[in-house]
Scaffold this motif. Structure first.
Motif, PDB file in Angstrom:
ATOM      1  N   LEU A  18      15.837  -9.543  85.406  1.00 59.19           N
ATOM      2  CA  LEU A  18      15.857 -11.000  85.349  1.00 59.19           C
ATOM      3  C   LEU A  18      14.638 -11.538  84.598  1.00 59.19           C
ATOM      4  O   LEU A  18      14.772 -12.423  83.746  1.00 59.19           O
ATOM      5  N   CYS A  19      13.474 -10.998  84.878  1.00 65.23           N
ATOM      6  CA  CYS A  19      12.256 -11.411  84.160  1.00 65.23           C
ATOM      7  C   CYS A  19      12.371 -11.105  82.671  1.00 65.23           C
ATOM      8  O   CYS A  19      11.974 -11.915  81.830  1.00 65.23           O
ATOM      9  N   GLY A  20      12.925  -9.960  82.333  1.00 63.31           N
ATOM     10  CA  GLY A  20      13.095  -9.594  80.934  1.00 63.31           C
ATOM     11  C   GLY A  20      14.040 -10.524  80.194  1.00 63.31           C
ATOM     12  O   GLY A  20      13.792 -10.906  79.049  1.00 63.31           O
ATOM     13  N   VAL A  21      15.117 -10.922  80.847  1.00 65.14           N
ATOM     14  CA  VAL A  21      16.076 -11.842  80.220  1.00 65.14           C
ATOM     15  C   VAL A  21      15.433 -13.209  79.990  1.00 65.14           C
ATOM     16  O   VAL A  21      15.553 -13.796  78.921  1.00 65.14           O
ATOM     17  N   VAL A  22      14.729 -13.711  80.992  1.00 62.84           N
ATOM     18  CA  VAL A  22      14.072 -15.015  80.867  1.00 62.84           C
ATOM     19  C   VAL A  22      13.028 -14.982  79.758  1.00 62.84           C
ATOM     20  O   VAL A  22      12.971 -15.887  78.908  1.00 62.84           O
ATOM     21  N   LEU A  23      12.202 -13.953  79.720  1.00 63.39           N
ATOM     22  CA  LEU A  23      11.184 -13.847  78.670  1.00 63.39           C
ATOM     23  C   LEU A  23      11.809 -13.636  77.299  1.00 63.39           C
ATOM     24  O   LEU A  23      11.301 -14.143  76.294  1.00 63.39           O
ATOM     25  N   GLY A  24      12.912 -12.919  77.221  1.00 60.23           N
ATOM     26  CA  GLY A  24      13.597 -12.714  75.955  1.00 60.23           C
ATOM     27  C   GLY A  24      14.160 -14.004  75.385  1.00 60.23           C
ATOM     28  O   GLY A  24      14.060 -14.272  74.181  1.00 60.23           O
ATOM     29  N   VAL A  25      14.735 -14.829  76.238  1.00 59.09           N
ATOM     30  CA  VAL A  25      15.265 -16.122  75.789  1.00 59.09           C
ATOM     31  C   VAL A  25      14.127 -17.011  75.301  1.00 59.09           C
ATOM     32  O   VAL A  25      14.227 -17.655  74.253  1.00 59.09           O
ATOM     33  N   ALA A  26      13.026 -17.048  76.038  1.00 53.63           N
ATOM     34  CA  ALA A  26      11.876 -17.871  75.634  1.00 53.63           C
ATOM     35  C   ALA A  26      11.277 -17.370  74.320  1.00 53.63           C
ATOM     36  O   ALA A  26      10.910 -18.163  73.448  1.00 53.63           O
ATOM     37  N   ALA A  27      11.188 -16.066  74.162  1.00 57.84           N
ATOM     38  CA  ALA A  27      10.619 -15.502  72.936  1.00 57.84           C
ATOM     39  C   ALA A  27      11.520 -15.767  71.738  1.00 57.84           C
ATOM     40  O   ALA A  27      11.030 -16.053  70.643  1.00 57.84           O
ATOM     41  N   ALA A  28      12.829 -15.711  71.917  1.00 55.71           N
ATOM     42  CA  ALA A  28      13.751 -15.982  70.809  1.00 55.71           C
ATOM     43  C   ALA A  28      13.634 -17.431  70.348  1.00 55.71           C
ATOM     44  O   ALA A  28      13.612 -17.721  69.151  1.00 55.71           O
ATOM     45  N   ARG A  29      13.522 -18.362  71.296  1.00 60.47           N
ATOM     46  CA  ARG A  29      13.346 -19.767  70.946  1.00 60.47           C
ATOM     47  C   ARG A  29      12.040 -19.979  70.200  1.00 60.47           C
ATOM     48  O   ARG A  29      11.987 -20.669  69.185  1.00 60.47           O
ATOM     49  N   ALA A  30      10.985 -19.358  70.677  1.00 64.36           N
ATOM     50  CA  ALA A  30       9.680 -19.502  70.035  1.00 64.36           C
ATOM     51  C   ALA A  30       9.674 -18.896  68.635  1.00 64.36           C
ATOM     52  O   ALA A  30       9.067 -19.457  67.715  1.00 64.36           O
ATOM     53  N   GLU A  31      10.343 -17.783  68.453  1.00 63.02           N
ATOM     54  CA  GLU A  31      10.395 -17.167  67.120  1.00 63.02           C
ATOM     55  C   GLU A  31      11.202 -18.011  66.134  1.00 63.02           C
ATOM     56  O   GLU A  31      10.838 -18.115  64.970  1.00 63.02           O
ATOM     57  N   ARG A  32      12.290 -18.624  66.610  1.00 60.11           N
ATOM     58  CA  ARG A  32      13.042 -19.531  65.734  1.00 60.11           C
ATOM     59  C   ARG A  32      12.182 -20.714  65.312  1.00 60.11           C
ATOM     60  O   ARG A  32      12.169 -21.116  64.150  1.00 60.11           O
ATOM     61  N   GLN A  33      11.446 -21.273  66.279  1.00 60.99           N
ATOM     62  CA  GLN A  33      10.563 -22.399  65.972  1.00 60.99           C
ATOM     63  C   GLN A  33       9.450 -21.968  65.033  1.00 60.99           C
ATOM     64  O   GLN A  33       9.120 -22.678  64.088  1.00 60.99           O
ATOM     65  N   ARG A  34       8.853 -20.798  65.271  1.00 58.51           N
ATOM     66  CA  ARG A  34       7.770 -20.321  64.419  1.00 58.51           C
ATOM     67  C   ARG A  34       8.241 -20.132  62.980  1.00 58.51           C
ATOM     68  O   ARG A  34       7.570 -20.533  62.030  1.00 58.51           O
ATOM     69  N   ALA A  35       9.422 -19.551  62.810  1.00 61.00           N
ATOM     70  CA  ALA A  35       9.953 -19.341  61.466  1.00 61.00           C
ATOM     71  C   ALA A  35      10.246 -20.671  60.772  1.00 61.00           C
ATOM     72  O   ALA A  35       9.977 -20.827  59.574  1.00 61.00           O
ATOM     73  N   LEU A 105      15.094 -27.980  60.191  1.00 61.31           N
ATOM     74  CA  LEU A 105      14.886 -28.914  61.297  1.00 61.31           C
ATOM     75  C   LEU A 105      15.847 -28.666  62.440  1.00 61.31           C
ATOM     76  O   LEU A 105      15.561 -29.042  63.569  1.00 61.31           O
ATOM     77  N   THR A 106      16.973 -28.034  62.198  1.00 64.85           N
ATOM     78  CA  THR A 106      17.923 -27.755  63.271  1.00 64.85           C
ATOM     79  C   THR A 106      17.367 -26.735  64.275  1.00 64.85           C
ATOM     80  O   THR A 106      17.814 -26.692  65.410  1.00 64.85           O
ATOM     81  N   SER A 107      16.371 -25.943  63.854  1.00 65.00           N
ATOM     82  CA  SER A 107      15.763 -24.958  64.754  1.00 65.00           C
ATOM     83  C   SER A 107      14.712 -25.583  65.667  1.00 65.00           C
ATOM     84  O   SER A 107      14.212 -24.913  66.563  1.00 65.00           O
ATOM     85  N   LEU A 108      14.366 -26.821  65.436  1.00 66.35           N
ATOM     86  CA  LEU A 108      13.315 -27.490  66.203  1.00 66.35           C
ATOM     87  C   LEU A 108      13.964 -28.400  67.244  1.00 66.35           C
ATOM     88  O   LEU A 108      14.406 -29.492  66.940  1.00 66.35           O
ATOM     89  N   SER A 109      13.995 -27.945  68.473  1.00 68.62           N
ATOM     90  CA  SER A 109      14.721 -28.667  69.527  1.00 68.62           C
ATOM     91  C   SER A 109      13.990 -29.901  70.016  1.00 68.62           C
ATOM     92  O   SER A 109      14.586 -30.767  70.645  1.00 68.62           O
TER      93      SER A 109
END
Length: 111
Positions: A18-35, A105-109
């Motif tokens: 569960l911790c891995g899934v939550v951190l994975g979702v957060a990291a994917a969002r952050a990587e999309r924003q960073r890119a 801009l679509t990647s920036l929520s």
């Protein structure tokens, strides 16, 4: 040892999963924003992070908060990148660069 302090292997593995899934979702969002932020900066645009974010790479609209939690978060954000902690809330670009930035801009929520 008391009975209520014991965890089964199955419960422990489920908690780790569960911790891995939550951190994975957060990291994917952050990587999309960073890119997206990197692409916007490369095209000549600028972004601003939400209030309380330290200045990271570009400029930001922030008021420095003095509480301990904000200082710890700011310190970690400077080391690993603010995209894991803060959302982009403002975008600006010159008119000739603005049209090229639109697909990112679509990647920036937070906009």
């Amino acid at each position: 040892m008391r009975r209520y302090l014991r965890f089964s292997l199955r419960a422990s593995l489920g908690g780790v999963l569960l911790c891995g899934v939550v951190l994975g979702v957060a990291a994917a969002r952050a990587e999309r924003q960073r890119a997206a932020v990197a692409a916007i900066n490369r095209l000549g645009g600028t972004v601003a992070y939400e209030e309380g974010a330290p200045e990271i790479g570009g400029w930001c609209i922030c008021e420095r908060r003095s509480d301990l939690r904000s200082r710890i978060t700011s310190s970690i954000a400077r080391r690993i990148g603010g995209d894991y902690f803060y959302c982009v809330v403002r975008f600006s670009a010159y008119p000739e660069a603005a049209e090229d930035c639109l697909p990112y801009l679509t990647s920036l929520s937070g906009l």
